[in-house]
Write a protein that holds these residues in place. Sequence first.
Motif, PDB file in Angstrom:
ATOM      1  N   UNK A  11      42.349  35.182  25.191  1.00  0.00           N
ATOM      2  CA  UNK A  11      43.765  35.584  25.202  1.00  0.00           C
ATOM      3  C   UNK A  11      44.102  36.590  26.292  1.00  0.00           C
ATOM      4  N   UNK A  12      43.282  36.651  27.338  1.00  0.00           N
ATOM      5  CA  UNK A  12      43.604  37.453  28.513  1.00  0.00           C
ATOM      6  C   UNK A  12      43.385  36.618  29.759  1.00  0.00           C
ATOM      7  N   UNK A  13      44.335  36.698  30.674  1.00  0.00           N
ATOM      8  CA  UNK A  13      44.175  36.057  31.982  1.00  0.00           C
ATOM      9  C   UNK A  13      43.817  37.164  32.967  1.00  0.00           C
ATOM     10  N   UNK A  14      42.578  37.119  33.469  1.00  0.00           N
ATOM     11  CA  UNK A  14      42.111  38.152  34.377  1.00  0.00           C
ATOM     12  C   UNK A  14      41.753  37.577  35.734  1.00  0.00           C
ATOM     13  N   UNK A  15      42.249  38.194  36.778  1.00  0.00           N
ATOM     14  CA  UNK A  15      41.984  37.756  38.155  1.00  0.00           C
ATOM     15  C   UNK A  15      41.573  38.979  38.966  1.00  0.00           C
ATOM     16  N   UNK A  16      40.526  38.832  39.800  1.00  0.00           N
ATOM     17  CA  UNK A  16      40.075  39.957  40.612  1.00  0.00           C
ATOM     18  C   UNK A  16      39.477  39.464  41.917  1.00  0.00           C
ATOM     19  N   UNK A  17      39.489  40.335  42.917  1.00  0.00           N
ATOM     20  CA  UNK A  17      38.818  40.090  44.198  1.00  0.00           C
ATOM     21  C   UNK A  17      37.755  41.164  44.392  1.00  0.00           C
ATOM     22  N   UNK A  18      36.538  40.726  44.687  1.00  0.00           N
ATOM     23  CA  UNK A  18      35.403  41.644  44.818  1.00  0.00           C
ATOM     24  C   UNK A  18      34.690  41.399  46.141  1.00  0.00           C
ATOM     25  N   UNK A  26      38.450  44.916  45.230  1.00  0.00           N
ATOM     26  CA  UNK A  26      39.587  44.974  46.142  1.00  0.00           C
ATOM     27  C   UNK A  26      40.925  44.901  45.421  1.00  0.00           C
ATOM     28  N   UNK A  27      40.969  44.148  44.343  1.00  0.00           N
ATOM     29  CA  UNK A  27      42.207  43.991  43.581  1.00  0.00           C
ATOM     30  C   UNK A  27      41.860  43.453  42.205  1.00  0.00           C
ATOM     31  N   UNK A  28      42.703  43.802  41.239  1.00  0.00           N
ATOM     32  CA  UNK A  28      42.418  43.428  39.851  1.00  0.00           C
ATOM     33  C   UNK A  28      43.723  43.323  39.086  1.00  0.00           C
ATOM     34  N   UNK A  57      48.324  31.266  38.268  1.00  0.00           N
ATOM     35  CA  UNK A  57      48.652  31.189  39.699  1.00  0.00           C
ATOM     36  C   UNK A  57      49.418  32.426  40.170  1.00  0.00           C
ATOM     37  N   UNK A  58      50.450  32.891  39.431  1.00  0.00           N
ATOM     38  CA  UNK A  58      51.109  34.138  39.857  1.00  0.00           C
ATOM     39  C   UNK A  58      50.156  35.325  39.951  1.00  0.00           C
ATOM     40  N   UNK A  59      49.169  35.402  39.056  1.00  0.00           N
ATOM     41  CA  UNK A  59      48.220  36.515  39.120  1.00  0.00           C
ATOM     42  C   UNK A  59      47.316  36.401  40.346  1.00  0.00           C
ATOM     43  N   UNK A  60      46.932  35.185  40.709  1.00  0.00           N
ATOM     44  CA  UNK A  60      46.139  34.996  41.934  1.00  0.00           C
ATOM     45  C   UNK A  60      46.950  35.449  43.153  1.00  0.00           C
ATOM     46  N   UNK A  61      48.216  35.116  43.160  1.00  0.00           N
ATOM     47  CA  UNK A  61      49.084  35.552  44.266  1.00  0.00           C
ATOM     48  C   UNK A  61      49.198  37.075  44.286  1.00  0.00           C
ATOM     49  N   UNK A  62      49.248  37.694  43.097  1.00  0.00           N
ATOM     50  CA  UNK A  62      49.360  39.156  43.034  1.00  0.00           C
ATOM     51  C   UNK A  62      48.116  39.851  43.570  1.00  0.00           C
ATOM     52  N   UNK A  63      46.925  39.361  43.218  1.00  0.00           N
ATOM     53  CA  UNK A  63      45.712  40.040  43.706  1.00  0.00           C
ATOM     54  C   UNK A  63      45.574  39.871  45.216  1.00  0.00           C
ATOM     55  N   UNK A  64      45.977  38.729  45.733  1.00  0.00           N
ATOM     56  CA  UNK A  64      45.922  38.541  47.187  1.00  0.00           C
ATOM     57  C   UNK A  64      46.882  39.500  47.889  1.00  0.00           C
ATOM     58  N   UNK A  65      48.064  39.655  47.321  1.00  0.00           N
ATOM     59  CA  UNK A  65      49.036  40.587  47.904  1.00  0.00           C
ATOM     60  C   UNK A  65      48.523  42.021  47.804  1.00  0.00           C
ATOM     61  N   UNK A  66      47.921  42.368  46.669  1.00  0.00           N
ATOM     62  CA  UNK A  66      47.399  43.724  46.471  1.00  0.00           C
ATOM     63  C   UNK A  66      46.286  44.039  47.464  1.00  0.00           C
ATOM     64  N   UNK A  67      45.452  43.050  47.752  1.00  0.00           N
ATOM     65  CA  UNK A  67      44.335  43.246  48.684  1.00  0.00           C
ATOM     66  C   UNK A  67      44.735  42.986  50.137  1.00  0.00           C
ATOM     67  N   UNK A 306      38.935  39.879  34.917  1.00  0.00           N
ATOM     68  CA  UNK A 306      38.461  39.095  36.046  1.00  0.00           C
ATOM     69  C   UNK A 306      37.413  39.800  36.879  1.00  0.00           C
ATOM     70  N   UNK A 307      37.399  41.137  36.845  1.00  0.00           N
ATOM     71  CA  UNK A 307      36.459  41.891  37.668  1.00  0.00           C
ATOM     72  C   UNK A 307      35.016  41.602  37.281  1.00  0.00           C
ATOM     73  N   UNK A 308      34.744  41.512  35.988  1.00  0.00           N
ATOM     74  CA  UNK A 308      33.369  41.262  35.541  1.00  0.00           C
ATOM     75  C   UNK A 308      32.917  39.860  35.950  1.00  0.00           C
ATOM     76  N   UNK A 309      33.845  38.909  36.001  1.00  0.00           N
ATOM     77  CA  UNK A 309      33.494  37.550  36.429  1.00  0.00           C
ATOM     78  C   UNK A 309      33.254  37.525  37.934  1.00  0.00           C
ATOM     79  N   UNK A 310      34.044  38.305  38.671  1.00  0.00           N
ATOM     80  CA  UNK A 310      33.882  38.358  40.123  1.00  0.00           C
ATOM     81  C   UNK A 310      32.533  38.949  40.506  1.00  0.00           C
ATOM     82  N   UNK A 311      32.129  40.049  39.850  1.00  0.00           N
ATOM     83  CA  UNK A 311      30.852  40.666  40.224  1.00  0.00           C
ATOM     84  C   UNK A 311      29.676  39.805  39.771  1.00  0.00           C
ATOM     85  N   UNK A 312      29.816  39.147  38.620  1.00  0.00           N
ATOM     86  CA  UNK A 312      28.752  38.240  38.172  1.00  0.00           C
ATOM     87  C   UNK A 312      28.609  37.078  39.147  1.00  0.00           C
TER      88      UNK A 312
END
Length: 342
Positions: A11-18, A26-28, A57-67, A306-312
Amino acid sequence: MIVLGIESSCDETGIALYNSETGALLADQLYSQIELHAQYGGVVPELASRDHVRKIVPLIEQVCAEAVMTLQDIDAVAYTAGPGLIGALLVGACVGRSMAWALDIPSVEIHHMEGHLLAPLLADDKPEFPFLCLLVSGGHTLLVDVQGLGDYTILGDTLDDAAGEAFDKTAKMLGLPYPGGRYIAELAEHGDVTRFKFPRPMMNRPGLDFSFSGLKTFTRLTWEDNQDDDDIEQLKADIAACFQDAVVDTLTKKCLRAIKQTGHTSLVISGGVSANLQLRETLKKMGQKHHFKSYFPDLKYCTDNGAMIAIAGAMRLEQNIPEKETAIRAQPRWSLEQLSPP
């Protein structure tokens, strides 16, 4: 290597760039569906899946913009393939694998609990392999001997309810909001932990397995037997305090038993229940007394993210770049022991 992490197991949508070269997040971004499911007292799988479709998809766009990056700057995609709700998992798997195809970059399937297990590596004070890990959440309560990435042996598991599930059901019993762990902890601060003597499940047996269904039943009977109390709100606080104390006492004593059994000097605690402050303080004090050190994720990385998935994903990709695949897989049931090193 810039890795995009996608988490959508429940029940959480998590997106991150590592960035694996600098070790920097870089963004979360995280969107929680708590308000959506709260009226039902638990997660409704179909609603969860539909909300992931709307948000991912909007969250992916947000992390790209944040980074300050574009999709073309991403070197690899890591996504949760299981365990979890099959519909929710498929949303992340379809998006993750499709992005990798379109961008012609590698993608890697990540075990949700491996993500939690590695979440403390996002902190400045990081554990080193090998270590003992307590994975404690709404769906799992595991003690794991961690020798290295992908080298896991489950020493103890729950025979029925997970600790987080017991928190949620007890909160519902007391008329508290969902999810219950936070509200039980807040209420317990005003309770008398000595008023009732709650059992410590399976502590009088050898081994490292857990059981919380009996404790949940004892809580319900205590609540029902004291309905004539003059101060119902204080009764709720006292029950919350006694319940939380029983869960924390059980978890910490099983951890100590596992530390003595394995000889590890490092203990990692991850998952949603690892945010519980009483659990953190008790394990820190126990570690000082028995010569081991406890490591926790930052509070915002205790729940799914999403951060824990990115680092894994970054750690696995650094050791082995998988061949590009066309299959999209999701495994609602998936044991940690089925994993292997990259």
